[in-house]
Design an enzyme around this catalytic site. Structure first.
Site, PDB file in Angstrom:
ATOM      1  N   GLY A 256      43.133   1.398  20.340  1.00  0.00           N
ATOM      2  CA  GLY A 256      42.794   2.787  20.123  1.00  0.00           C
ATOM      3  C   GLY A 256      41.516   2.973  19.326  1.00  0.00           C
ATOM      4  O   GLY A 256      40.916   2.021  18.807  1.00  0.00           O
ATOM      5  N   HIS A 257      41.103   4.233  19.208  1.00  0.00           N
ATOM      6  CA  HIS A 257      39.830   4.521  18.542  1.00  0.00           C
ATOM      7  C   HIS A 257      39.896   4.200  17.047  1.00  0.00           C
ATOM      8  O   HIS A 257      40.908   4.371  16.390  1.00  0.00           O
ATOM      9  CB  HIS A 257      39.394   5.968  18.780  1.00  0.00           C
TER      10      HIS A 257
END
Length: 356
Positions: A256-257
């Protein structure tokens, strides 16, 4: 059919000691149970001795304690068996596979830009680069010396590929994203897709719509990183998503970011790491493990397959956790009880001692 390689040539390249018939040649690398007299295999654990006794491998990489078992197998071929001795035969075999890939296995013969590829005039292409059919290199992208860009791959604007790095077929390296030297990205992986960021907006009917939060960061990947097929590594929302040197990812992994993964950490297939998690160096995550967002894992933390990490882990060690799905309120109560189970057990044992 690969050419036969004198064992002495391999020893000169990789070291180790030869016991038995060191004049043998090697035609292929093979597992113990499929090898023949022209094959080289390895044994790393004594528990595989039964398989070794049945093996027909002409040469076996082995630890010193297993040399006798290698050489004393029944029905040796002409000239006898050979043991190639290393303190860590598994590591030595890994080095051998690299040598074999470089010197024996077939490699792309074309260096240069395929006529069907599109390269923007402002892109910088290093020496000895190979760019495959229908690949796209956008403006101001940088491709380092000796890099390989597979068919249909896309290196977007201002992205950078380090020297000697290989991007497989249909890989996307997003704009402003970077990968270091001597990396491998297998087919279908996307580096630099938008992270999952949305703000809720109330609606007249009492529901809510989702308003996209533009992801303005990038992805920075270090040297000697290998990323499996069909992985997704999201760009950061503001800062960057970071994979440090030596990270190894299996297939079908989601990062994920704004996640940061420390050096030489390895993850098996289908791992998911939610946004802004911090994973230390030299960690391992088993297949299907999940790390929830904003958590931290210390260096040298090892997570068992299918475990869900729901709290930060500050101490090195091996952690496991699988719990059946349930209504969330009931699950939380059961999970709280489960965490007290050991203390309850000790209290019960103390009561039993008092009554006996």
């Amino acid at each position: 059919m690969s050419p036969a390689i004198p064992l002495t040539t391999l020893q000169s390249a990789l070291g180790g000691a030869l016991c038995g018939n060191g004049e043998r040649s090697v035609e292929r690398l093979a597992p113990l149970d499929e090898a023949d007299a022209g094959s080289l295999a390895f044994i790393a654990q004594p528990r595989y001795e039964a398989m070794l006794r049945r093996s027909r491998a002409g040469v076996v990489m082995a630890a010193p304690a297993l040399v006798g078992a290698v050489l004393q197998r029944p029905d040796p071929p002409p000239g006898g068996w050979c043991a190639w001795v290393f303190p860590d035969p598994y590591l030595a075999f890994a080095r051998l596979t690299q040598w074999w890939r470089q010197h024996v296995a077939p490699r792309p013969s074309v260096v240069g830009i395929h006529p069907s590829a599109w390269v923007h005039p402002t892109a910088r292409i290093g020496a000895g680069v190979s760019i495959g059919p229908f690949a796209v290199i956008d403006e101001e992208a940088v491709i380092g010396d000796g890099a390989t860009i597979g068919a249909h791959a896309h290196v977007q604007a201002r992205a950078a590929v380090g020297a000697g790095t290989h991007l497989g077929s249909s890989v996307v390296l997003g704009y402003d994203c970077r990968i270091g030297a001597h990396g491998i990205v297998h087919a279908g992986t996307v580096i630099g897709a938008d992270g999952f960021g949305f703000a809720p907006e109330p609606q007249p009917d009492g529901g809510r719509a989702w308003v996209k939060i533009e992801q303005l960061g990038a992805v920075r990947i270090g040297d000697a990183v290998e990323i499996g097929a069909n992985c997704c590594i999201d760009r950061g929302a503001l800062g960057d998503t970071v994979l440090e040197d030596g990270v190894k990812l299996d297939n079908l992994i989601q990062i994920g970011h704004n996640v940061r993964v420390g050096r030489h950490t390895a993850m098996a297939g289908c791992v998911g790491v939610a946004g802004s998690a911090r994973i230390g160096a030299y960690c391992t995550l088993g297949g299907g493990a999940i790390v929830l967002g904003h958590l931290e894992l210390a260096d040298h933390v090892h997570i068992s397959a299918a475990s869900v990490v729901m709290r930060s882990i500050r101490q090195p060690g091996h952690y496991s956790g699988v719990f059946p799905i349930d209504d969330n309120r009931a699950w939380e109560k059961n999970a709280a009880t489960l965490r007290q189970l050991h203390a309850l057990r000790e209290r019960l044992k103390a009561l039993e001692r008092r009554t006996t």
